[in-house]
Write a protein that holds these residues in place. Structure first.
Motif, mmCIF file in Angstrom:
data_model
loop_
_atom_site.group_PDB
_atom_site.id
_atom_site.type_symbol
_atom_site.label_atom_id
_atom_site.label_comp_id
_atom_site.label_asym_id
_atom_site.label_seq_id
_atom_site.Cartn_x
_atom_site.Cartn_y
_atom_site.Cartn_z
ATOM 1 N N GLU A 294 1.730 3.487 -7.286
ATOM 2 C CA GLU A 294 2.538 3.590 -8.519
ATOM 3 C C GLU A 294 3.262 4.926 -8.572
ATOM 4 N N ILE A 295 2.523 5.995 -8.218
ATOM 5 C CA ILE A 295 3.122 7.335 -8.263
ATOM 6 C C ILE A 295 4.291 7.423 -7.276
ATOM 7 N N ASN A 296 4.108 6.828 -6.102
ATOM 8 C CA ASN A 296 5.183 6.839 -5.110
ATOM 9 C C ASN A 296 6.441 6.165 -5.654
ATOM 10 N N GLU A 297 6.224 5.049 -6.372
ATOM 11 C CA GLU A 297 7.385 4.358 -6.964
ATOM 12 C C GLU A 297 8.079 5.243 -7.993
ATOM 13 N N GLU A 298 7.253 5.923 -8.818
ATOM 14 C CA GLU A 298 7.833 6.817 -9.821
ATOM 15 C C GLU A 298 8.647 7.929 -9.144
ATOM 16 N N LEU A 299 8.091 8.491 -8.064
ATOM 17 C CA LEU A 299 8.796 9.563 -7.340
ATOM 18 C C LEU A 299 10.107 9.039 -6.770
ATOM 19 N N GLU A 300 10.065 7.802 -6.226
ATOM 20 C CA GLU A 300 11.285 7.231 -5.641
ATOM 21 C C GLU A 300 12.343 6.945 -6.699
ATOM 22 N N ARG A 301 11.868 6.711 -7.953
ATOM 23 C CA ARG A 301 12.835 6.507 -9.045
ATOM 24 C C ARG A 301 13.417 7.834 -9.524
ATOM 25 N N GLY A 302 12.910 8.952 -8.970
ATOM 26 C CA GLY A 302 13.473 10.255 -9.301
ATOM 27 C C GLY A 302 12.679 11.047 -10.328
ATOM 28 N N VAL A 303 11.508 10.526 -10.717
ATOM 29 C CA VAL A 303 10.674 11.265 -11.675
ATOM 30 C C VAL A 303 10.093 12.491 -10.953
ATOM 31 N N ALA A 304 10.077 13.649 -11.648
ATOM 32 C CA ALA A 304 9.519 14.853 -11.021
ATOM 33 C C ALA A 304 8.000 14.767 -10.999
ATOM 34 N N LEU A 305 7.396 15.306 -9.931
ATOM 35 C CA LEU A 305 5.937 15.250 -9.795
ATOM 36 C C LEU A 305 5.234 15.870 -11.005
ATOM 37 N N GLU A 306 5.792 16.982 -11.524
ATOM 38 C CA GLU A 306 5.176 17.682 -12.653
ATOM 39 C C GLU A 306 5.129 16.788 -13.891
ATOM 40 N N ALA A 307 6.026 15.827 -13.959
ATOM 41 C CA ALA A 307 6.097 14.965 -15.148
ATOM 42 C C ALA A 307 5.172 13.745 -15.030
ATOM 43 N N ILE A 308 4.521 13.605 -13.876
ATOM 44 C CA ILE A 308 3.663 12.424 -13.668
ATOM 45 C C ILE A 308 2.212 12.770 -13.961
ATOM 46 N N GLU A 309 1.609 11.941 -14.785
ATOM 47 C CA GLU A 309 0.185 12.110 -15.098
ATOM 48 C C GLU A 309 -0.610 11.341 -14.045
ATOM 49 N N PHE A 310 -1.479 12.027 -13.276
ATOM 50 C CA PHE A 310 -2.244 11.360 -12.218
ATOM 51 C C PHE A 310 -3.167 10.293 -12.810
ATOM 52 N N GLY A 311 -3.866 10.649 -13.897
ATOM 53 C CA GLY A 311 -4.653 9.641 -14.620
ATOM 54 C C GLY A 311 -5.997 9.310 -13.984
ATOM 55 N N ILE A 312 -6.362 10.051 -12.929
ATOM 56 C CA ILE A 312 -7.652 9.789 -12.261
ATOM 57 C C ILE A 312 -8.455 11.079 -12.244
ATOM 58 N N VAL A 313 -9.763 10.956 -12.505
ATOM 59 C CA VAL A 313 -10.619 12.126 -12.386
ATOM 60 C C VAL A 313 -11.668 11.819 -11.315
ATOM 61 N N PHE A 314 -12.019 12.835 -10.507
ATOM 62 C CA PHE A 314 -13.034 12.639 -9.467
ATOM 63 C C PHE A 314 -14.378 13.177 -9.959
ATOM 64 N N VAL A 315 -15.355 12.291 -9.971
ATOM 65 C CA VAL A 315 -16.713 12.700 -10.336
ATOM 66 C C VAL A 315 -17.549 12.604 -9.065
ATOM 67 N N LEU A 316 -18.005 13.744 -8.566
ATOM 68 C CA LEU A 316 -18.768 13.793 -7.312
ATOM 69 C C LEU A 316 -18.029 13.055 -6.190
ATOM 70 N N GLY A 317 -16.712 13.227 -6.164
ATOM 71 C CA GLY A 317 -15.920 12.654 -5.083
ATOM 72 C C GLY A 317 -15.447 11.239 -5.322
ATOM 73 N N ARG A 318 -15.949 10.569 -6.352
ATOM 74 C CA ARG A 318 -15.509 9.193 -6.602
ATOM 75 C C ARG A 318 -14.449 9.161 -7.700
ATOM 76 N N PRO A 319 -13.393 8.348 -7.505
ATOM 77 C CA PRO A 319 -12.334 8.309 -8.527
ATOM 78 C C PRO A 319 -12.727 7.463 -9.739
ATOM 79 N N PHE A 320 -12.414 7.970 -10.938
ATOM 80 C CA PHE A 320 -12.620 7.214 -12.175
ATOM 81 C C PHE A 320 -11.342 7.285 -12.986
ATOM 82 N N ARG A 321 -11.038 6.203 -13.686
ATOM 83 C CA ARG A 321 -9.898 6.226 -14.583
ATOM 84 C C ARG A 321 -10.220 5.426 -15.831
#
Ligand SMILES: [Zn+2]
Length: 397
Positions: A294-321
């Motif tokens: 999804e983030i790649n698509e946003e970047l390709e649409r011209g959205v700046a990386l700083e404006a993108i919310e990753f939305g995932i947090v890593f707890v002990l190495g595992r992704p949670f959202r």
């Protein structure tokens, strides 16, 4: 009969620090005095160590059975290595050095000694390079000998095992080990007999064949799971790459993934600065890869990386959202500093994530309180695991 002397590098409740076992050696190699170096697997039935012989330092894997049922299974597995599967030792399966037994505190113990053939892949089967899953015929003619072809592919290994009259029944990532790209299949404790010659030719096809056209349903299903037949773009990508050179890969954590559809490496490094991430199962991989697509698509649409919310947090190495349910990543990392992520079970990680979600809701809670709660739940779960293992261990006798 030979006598085997094993010296362990750490304590365990089910055995003494030094164990003397007797049994039959299967090869001439002297594997009589062995030091263990690390525990690589443990449950209520079996414990597996890495080790080496004293003197020649031959690297070995020691698989112990410490319940009656596990001992029965291990005896059967040792005998398979020696009979039906013996001609596959050293190419398809590890070399088997022997099976030894002892009695400790009235409990019978068994130990199967195998060649150390490396570690399981840290990505799922369809993500492995095509040369590891299977190799297409045309490429072989140009660059590989017949011998190598037999040696390097998981699906052909599986078929060799079938041709010895054995169906593995439990082929998962953790039951395949790789060293220098060469796979070996392990863990033969729940096999069943194979009927028929298993003559089906394993090869790349533009589409999935009808299963009436093949003589082995098991191999058919694995070919399907390994995605060697046409259809997905992922598969096509690797197929093209064996002809045209290496495919572009990006590293996520410690594993390489095909670049296609993912943001460039420098973006991934900004989003996921830590290498210590843990994507063992398909669901967690999907969660992360889907978001990166999804983030790649946003970047390709011209959205700046700083404006993108990753939305995932890593707890002990595992992704949670979603990340908004958790404290900020920096706070999470700070709270969990010092915990070894590979020591924890998925349930323990889930419990820690739960504590963090609750802490996030109650914004007045202090860091010390959260840390205390995390310690509490990890302690409880560890204790529970040990108690449960002991309980199963003693009631099974
Ligand atoms: Zn078969």
């Amino acid at each position: 009969m030979s006598i085997l002397q094993i010296t362990f590098n750490e304590d365990e409740y089910w055995r003494p620090e030094q164990l003397q076992m007797t049994g039959r050696q299967f090869t001439d190699t002297a594997v009589i005095d062995i030091d263990t170096t690390e525990e690589i697997h443990h449950n209520s039935r079996t414990t597996v160590y890495r080790g080496q012989t004293q003197g020649t330092r031959t690297p070995l894997v020691l698989k112990f059975a410490h319940s009656f049922q596990a001992l029965e299974d291990l005896r059967r597995e040792a005998s398979l290595y020696q009979t039906q599967l013996s001609r596959l030792q050293g190419t398809v399966i590890p070399i088997c050095y022997g099976f030894f037994e002892a009695v400790h505190d009235t409990f019978p113990l068994g130990c199967l000694i195998l060649e150390d053939c490396g570690d399981p892949p840290d990505i799922i089967f369809p993500f492995l390079p095509m040369v590891t899953r299977f190799v297409c015929r045309t490429v072989l003619c140009h660059s590989m000998t017949h011998n190598q072809r037999v040696r390097i592919t998981i699906l052909r290994h599986l078929q060799e095992i079938h041709r010895c009259g054995v169906v593995h029944q439990d082929l998962r990532e953790r039951n395949v080990v790789l060293r220098d790209g060469k796979p070996r299949i392990i863990d033969f404790d729940r096999v069943s007999p194979h009927k028929g010659g298993c003559t089906m030719e394993i090869r790349k096809l533009p589409s999935v064949p009808h299963n009436r056209e093949v003589d082995c349903n098991d191999i058919y299903c694995y070919c399907y799971d390994f995605q060697i037949w046409g259809g997905t773009s992922f598969n096509g990508l690797f197929f093209v790459s064996v002809f045209t050179g290496p495919v572009d890969l990006v590293d996520i954590g410690r594993s390489p993934y095909p670049q296609e559809g993912l943001p460039p490496q420098e973006v991934i490094d900004v989003l996921i600065p830590s290498k210590a991430i843990y994507l063992k199962d398909e669901a967690t991989q999907r969660l992360l890869l889907d978001r990166l697509h999804e983030i790649n698509e946003e970047l390709e649409r011209g959205v700046a990386l700083e404006a993108i919310e990753f939305g995932i947090v890593f707890v002990l190495g595992r992704p949670f959202r979603p990340a908004s349910h958790y404290p900020p990543q920096g706070v999470v990392d700070d709270l969990l500093r010092g915990f070894q992520l590979y020591d924890l079970t998925p349930q323990q990680v889930e419990s820690v994530a739960h504590v963090l979600r609750e802490a996030n809701l109650a914004c007045s809670v202090t860091t010390e309180k959260v840390r205390e709660k995390i310690n509490e739940c990890l302690h409880y779960l560890n204790r529970y695991r040990v108690l449960r293992d002991k309980l199963v261990f003693s009631t099974s006798h």
